[in-house]
Design a protein around this motif. Structure first.
Motif, PDB file in Angstrom:
ATOM      1  N   VAL A 133       0.868  -1.181   0.000  1.00  0.00           N
ATOM      2  CA  VAL A 133       0.000   0.000   0.000  1.00  0.00           C
ATOM      3  C   VAL A 133       0.903   1.230   0.000  1.00  0.00           C
ATOM      4  N   GLU A 134       0.615   2.146  -0.915  1.00  0.00           N
ATOM      5  CA  GLU A 134       1.360   3.401  -0.984  1.00  0.00           C
ATOM      6  C   GLU A 134       0.534   4.504  -0.330  1.00  0.00           C
ATOM      7  N   ALA A 135       1.119   5.157   0.648  1.00  0.00           N
ATOM      8  CA  ALA A 135       0.471   6.303   1.276  1.00  0.00           C
ATOM      9  C   ALA A 135       0.948   7.559   0.553  1.00  0.00           C
ATOM     10  N   PRO A 136       0.054   8.495   0.261  1.00  0.00           N
ATOM     11  CA  PRO A 136       0.453   9.711  -0.453  1.00  0.00           C
ATOM     12  C   PRO A 136       1.479  10.526   0.336  1.00  0.00           C
ATOM     13  N   ALA A 137       2.292  11.280  -0.392  1.00  0.00           N
ATOM     14  CA  ALA A 137       3.264  12.177   0.240  1.00  0.00           C
ATOM     15  C   ALA A 137       2.530  13.103   1.212  1.00  0.00           C
ATOM     16  N   GLY A 138       3.141  13.341   2.351  1.00  0.00           N
ATOM     17  CA  GLY A 138       2.550  14.226   3.340  1.00  0.00           C
ATOM     18  C   GLY A 138       1.529  13.550   4.239  1.00  0.00           C
ATOM     19  N   SER A 139       1.405  12.237   4.147  1.00  0.00           N
ATOM     20  CA  SER A 139       0.440  11.523   4.995  1.00  0.00           C
ATOM     21  C   SER A 139       0.874  11.558   6.448  1.00  0.00           C
ATOM     22  N   ARG A 140      -0.115  11.503   7.301  1.00  0.00           N
ATOM     23  CA  ARG A 140       0.095  11.364   8.741  1.00  0.00           C
ATOM     24  C   ARG A 140      -0.116   9.894   9.068  1.00  0.00           C
ATOM     25  N   PHE A 141       0.688   9.322   9.965  1.00  0.00           N
ATOM     26  CA  PHE A 141       0.627   7.903  10.303  1.00  0.00           C
ATOM     27  C   PHE A 141       0.256   7.706  11.766  1.00  0.00           C
ATOM     28  N   ILE A 142      -0.457   6.605  12.029  1.00  0.00           N
ATOM     29  CA  ILE A 142      -0.696   6.122  13.391  1.00  0.00           C
ATOM     30  C   ILE A 142      -0.240   4.673  13.423  1.00  0.00           C
ATOM     31  N   PHE A 143       0.576   4.337  14.413  1.00  0.00           N
ATOM     32  CA  PHE A 143       1.054   2.974  14.627  1.00  0.00           C
ATOM     33  C   PHE A 143       0.446   2.477  15.934  1.00  0.00           C
ATOM     34  N   THR A 144      -0.291   1.395  15.889  1.00  0.00           N
ATOM     35  CA  THR A 144      -0.857   0.876  17.129  1.00  0.00           C
ATOM     36  C   THR A 144       0.070  -0.178  17.723  1.00  0.00           C
ATOM     37  N   SER A 145       0.028  -0.306  19.012  1.00  0.00           N
ATOM     38  CA  SER A 145       0.644  -1.450  19.669  1.00  0.00           C
ATOM     39  C   SER A 145      -0.223  -2.668  19.387  1.00  0.00           C
ATOM     40  N   GLY A 146       0.330  -3.836  19.611  1.00  0.00           N
ATOM     41  CA  GLY A 146      -0.450  -5.048  19.447  1.00  0.00           C
ATOM     42  C   GLY A 146      -1.616  -5.059  20.422  1.00  0.00           C
ATOM     43  N   GLN A 147      -2.795  -5.348  19.912  1.00  0.00           N
ATOM     44  CA  GLN A 147      -3.996  -5.392  20.734  1.00  0.00           C
ATOM     45  C   GLN A 147      -4.383  -6.843  20.985  1.00  0.00           C
ATOM     46  N   LEU A 148      -4.689  -7.138  22.232  1.00  0.00           N
ATOM     47  CA  LEU A 148      -5.098  -8.484  22.638  1.00  0.00           C
ATOM     48  C   LEU A 148      -6.596  -8.534  22.844  1.00  0.00           C
ATOM     49  N   GLY A 149      -7.139  -9.723  22.864  1.00  0.00           N
ATOM     50  CA  GLY A 149      -8.584  -9.909  23.005  1.00  0.00           C
ATOM     51  C   GLY A 149      -9.061  -9.836  24.436  1.00  0.00           C
ATOM     52  N   ILE A 150      -8.808  -8.707  25.072  1.00  0.00           N
ATOM     53  CA  ILE A 150      -9.224  -8.500  26.465  1.00  0.00           C
ATOM     54  C   ILE A 150     -10.091  -7.252  26.541  1.00  0.00           C
ATOM     55  N   ARG A 151     -11.222  -7.383  27.213  1.00  0.00           N
ATOM     56  CA  ARG A 151     -12.160  -6.262  27.338  1.00  0.00           C
ATOM     57  C   ARG A 151     -11.697  -5.292  28.418  1.00  0.00           C
ATOM     58  N   ALA A 152     -12.312  -4.121  28.434  1.00  0.00           N
ATOM     59  CA  ALA A 152     -11.974  -3.093  29.427  1.00  0.00           C
ATOM     60  C   ALA A 152     -12.202  -3.592  30.851  1.00  0.00           C
ATOM     61  N   ASP A 153     -13.113  -4.544  31.042  1.00  0.00           N
ATOM     62  CA  ASP A 153     -13.367  -5.093  32.378  1.00  0.00           C
ATOM     63  C   ASP A 153     -12.450  -6.276  32.706  1.00  0.00           C
ATOM     64  N   ASP A 154     -11.421  -6.491  31.888  1.00  0.00           N
ATOM     65  CA  ASP A 154     -10.431  -7.557  32.047  1.00  0.00           C
ATOM     66  C   ASP A 154     -10.945  -8.958  31.715  1.00  0.00           C
ATOM     67  N   SER A 155     -12.153  -9.070  31.163  1.00  0.00           N
ATOM     68  CA  SER A 155     -12.640 -10.393  30.764  1.00  0.00           C
ATOM     69  C   SER A 155     -12.058 -10.757  29.395  1.00  0.00           C
ATOM     70  N   ILE A 156     -11.856 -12.051  29.204  1.00  0.00           N
ATOM     71  CA  ILE A 156     -11.252 -12.558  27.976  1.00  0.00           C
ATOM     72  C   ILE A 156     -12.136 -13.674  27.431  1.00  0.00           C
ATOM     73  N   PRO A 157     -12.720 -13.497  26.247  1.00  0.00           N
ATOM     74  CA  PRO A 157     -13.531 -14.564  25.667  1.00  0.00           C
ATOM     75  C   PRO A 157     -12.669 -15.793  25.367  1.00  0.00           C
ATOM     76  N   GLU A 158     -13.296 -16.945  25.320  1.00  0.00           N
ATOM     77  CA  GLU A 158     -12.558 -18.181  25.078  1.00  0.00           C
ATOM     78  C   GLU A 158     -12.317 -18.460  23.602  1.00  0.00           C
ATOM     79  N   ASP A 159     -13.084 -17.827  22.690  1.00  0.00           N
ATOM     80  CA  ASP A 159     -12.944 -18.149  21.266  1.00  0.00           C
ATOM     81  C   ASP A 159     -12.207 -17.045  20.512  1.00  0.00           C
ATOM     82  N   ILE A 160     -11.543 -17.455  19.456  1.00  0.00           N
ATOM     83  CA  ILE A 160     -10.695 -16.516  18.701  1.00  0.00           C
ATOM     84  C   ILE A 160     -11.522 -15.443  17.991  1.00  0.00           C
ATOM     85  N   GLU A 161     -12.727 -15.780  17.535  1.00  0.00           N
ATOM     86  CA  GLU A 161     -13.526 -14.774  16.842  1.00  0.00           C
ATOM     87  C   GLU A 161     -13.818 -13.590  17.754  1.00  0.00           C
TER      88      GLU A 161
END
Length: 129
Positions: free
Chosen positions: A21-49
């Protein structure tokens, strides 16, 4: 707008992604850290979906905080712990990505910091200013 790069002289992508993917000249970028499947309440579903959906929703929130959205993603890196979960992850990914399709890499890994985590996703987004 970001430009997908899928040359015709190489094998087409295996799924819904672009080889580059080519981003146009002058683009602004955002890089996210790796996100895990954990909710804000610290619960983690058992399935990958469900874990993958949480990852993408977290990425959506991070991008929104920077004035972007999922359509600005130019690169995804995903890590799953079980080969048999690849298709299930990709089905979720395909619901969250849109044209132009991002470049994407999927890794099979031995695990994460906690054994209940099944997937981790990181993204790079770009938008012309």
């Amino acid at each position: 707008m970001n430009l997908p790069l899928t040359p015709t002289d190489i094998r087409p992508p295996f799924g819904r992604y672009s080889h580059g993917v080519e981003a146009p000249a002058g683009s602004r970028f955002i890089f996210t850290s790796g996100q895990l499947g954990i909710r804000a309440d610290d619960s983690i579903p058992e399935d990958i979906e469900a874990q993958a959906e949480i990852c993408f929703e977290n990425i959506r929130s991070i991008l929104a905080a920077g004035g972007m959205d999922l359509s600005d993603i130019v690169r995804l890196n995903a890590f799953v712990t079980r080969r048999e979960d690849m298709r299930r992850y990709m089905n979720v990914r395909d619901r969250f990505v849109s044209d132009p399709l991002p470049a994407s890499t999927l890794y099979i890994v031995g695990g994460f910091t906690r054994p209940e985590f099944l997937v981790e996703i990181e993204a790079v987004a770009a938008r012309a200013e």
